[in-house]
Design a protein around this motif. Structure first.
Motif, PDB file in Angstrom:
ATOM      1  N   ALA A  19       0.861  -1.180   0.000  1.00 21.29           N
ATOM      2  CA  ALA A  19       0.000   0.000   0.000  1.00 21.29           C
ATOM      3  C   ALA A  19       0.898   1.231   0.000  1.00 21.29           C
ATOM      4  CB  ALA A  19      -0.922   0.006   1.217  1.00 21.29           C
TER       5      ALA A  19
ATOM      6  N   GLU B  54      -9.590   4.735   0.669  1.00 20.57           N
ATOM      7  CA  GLU B  54      -8.398   3.917   0.871  1.00 20.57           C
ATOM      8  C   GLU B  54      -7.174   4.648   0.330  1.00 20.57           C
ATOM      9  OE1 GLU B  54      -9.173   0.304  -1.240  1.00 20.57           O
ATOM     10  OE2 GLU B  54     -10.875  -0.245   0.021  1.00 20.57           O
TER      11      GLU B  54
ATOM     12  N   ALA C 234      -3.299   0.500  -3.254  1.00 15.17           N
ATOM     13  CA  ALA C 234      -2.777  -0.764  -2.749  1.00 15.17           C
ATOM     14  C   ALA C 234      -3.022  -1.858  -3.776  1.00 15.17           C
ATOM     15  CB  ALA C 234      -3.452  -1.125  -1.421  1.00 15.17           C
TER      16      ALA C 234
ATOM     17  N   THR D 194      -2.540  -8.082   8.557  1.00 15.39           N
ATOM     18  CA  THR D 194      -3.857  -7.444   8.633  1.00 15.39           C
ATOM     19  C   THR D 194      -4.804  -8.149   9.596  1.00 15.39           C
ATOM     20  OG1 THR D 194      -4.551  -8.709   6.682  1.00 15.39           O
ATOM     21  CG2 THR D 194      -3.728  -6.465   6.318  1.00 15.39           C
TER      22      THR D 194
ATOM     23  N   VAL E 133       1.227  -6.915   4.822  1.00 18.33           N
ATOM     24  CA  VAL E 133       1.188  -5.705   3.995  1.00 18.33           C
ATOM     25  C   VAL E 133       2.355  -4.801   4.371  1.00 18.33           C
ATOM     26  CG1 VAL E 133      -0.126  -3.667   3.314  1.00 18.33           C
ATOM     27  CG2 VAL E 133      -1.325  -5.781   3.846  1.00 18.33           C
TER      28      VAL E 133
ATOM     29  N   ILE F 180       3.421  -0.998   3.985  1.00 15.30           N
ATOM     30  CA  ILE F 180       2.892   0.318   3.653  1.00 15.30           C
ATOM     31  C   ILE F 180       4.057   1.275   3.442  1.00 15.30           C
ATOM     32  CG2 ILE F 180       1.398   2.213   4.376  1.00 15.30           C
ATOM     33  CD1 ILE F 180      -0.090   0.257   6.164  1.00 15.30           C
TER      34      ILE F 180
ATOM     35  N   ASN G 269      -8.132  -0.627   6.593  1.00 11.82           N
ATOM     36  CA  ASN G 269      -6.997  -0.972   7.445  1.00 11.82           C
ATOM     37  C   ASN G 269      -5.738  -0.209   7.070  1.00 11.82           C
ATOM     38  OD1 ASN G 269      -4.494  -2.745   7.964  1.00 11.82           O
ATOM     39  ND2 ASN G 269      -6.007  -3.689   9.304  1.00 11.82           N
ATOM     40  N   CYS G 270      -5.374  -0.242   5.796  1.00 10.48           N
ATOM     41  CA  CYS G 270      -4.122   0.386   5.376  1.00 10.48           C
ATOM     42  C   CYS G 270      -4.174   1.905   5.523  1.00 10.48           C
ATOM     43  CB  CYS G 270      -3.796   0.002   3.937  1.00 10.48           C
ATOM     44  SG  CYS G 270      -3.333  -1.729   3.743  1.00 10.48           S
TER      45      CYS G 270
ATOM     46  N   GLY H 207      -1.701   3.558   8.048  1.00 11.00           N
ATOM     47  CA  GLY H 207      -0.771   4.460   7.383  1.00 11.00           C
ATOM     48  C   GLY H 207      -0.852   5.882   7.895  1.00 11.00           C
TER      49      GLY H 207
END
Length: 208
Positions: free
Chosen positions: A51, A77, A80, A117, A126, A128, A173-174, A178
């Motif tokens: 991401a 978002e 990603a 995650t 993931v 980031i 989530n990201c 982030g």
């Protein structure tokens, strides 16, 4: 005392794959617990993802909005995508996703954070990235389809995203991880102290 996660694998006595999908699968493992008993664990096997938190010179974050069928929501978002090729360099994948989803390139790349995650039910990892020094990418825009066909694109001030996260209005989530990691880095040792873009990633080893 150092607080850090450590790799470990309990003994597996049997394994099966009852479902295989286009990108992911479901695995069932019989695992020996510390007390010697056996327990069955079902989980999604995932190739991993990258991401990109792209931050422009005005302190705005590049975000996209698209439909996510499992949760029946349109979510804001950060760009990603999956690590489609085994051993793929995650930086190259992140640069590709930023180009394909936003038609943007970046001159400065750092690792912002690495996360699992949903480690209770999926092995997805993931990475980031933080991308800065943004500019319009050259060449034709990438042709989009499916959920990406009606994707919206915006640049939103970081403070507004933080407010939305803490108000329970933003859920991806990201994006959540982030944005809050970026604020923590800004108030810590600074963004230039973040790990280099090619930093090792034990969860998804990659080729240089």
């Amino acid at each position: 005392m150092t607080i850090r996660d450590t790799a470990e694998e309990w003994r597996i006595t049997a394994t099966a794959t009852p479902f295989t999908g286009k990108k992911t699968s479901v695995r069932t493992d019989d695992v020996i617990m510390p007390d010697g008993t056996s327990a069955r664990r079902d989980y999604q096997v995932h190739p991993g993802s990258v991401a990109v938190l792209a931050l422009d010179d005005l302190g705005r974050v590049l975000v996209i909005r698209q439909y996510r069928h499992p949760v029946r929501h349109k979510l804001w978002e950060i760009p990603a995508g999956l690590l489609d090729v085994p051993g793929e360099n995650p930086l190259h994948a992140a640069q590709r996703e930023l180009f394909e989803e936003a038609h943007v390139k970046a001159g400065d790349w750092r690792v912002l954070t690495d996360v699992f995650t949903t480690p209770g039910g999926c092995d997805e990892a993931v990475r980031i990235f933080l991308a800065r020094d943004l500019a319009e990418a050259e060449g034709e825009r990438f042709a989009v389809s499916e959920e990406e066909a009606d994707m919206e694109l915006a640049r939103v001030p970081l403070d507004e995203l933080v407010r939305g996260v803490l108000a329970g209005e933003l859920h991806n989530n990201c994006l959540v991880v982030g944005v809050l990691s970026l604020v923590a880095a800004q108030h810590g040792d600074g963004l230039d102290a973040l790990r280099p873009a090619e930093a090792p990633w034990p969860a998804r080893p990659f080729e240089a």
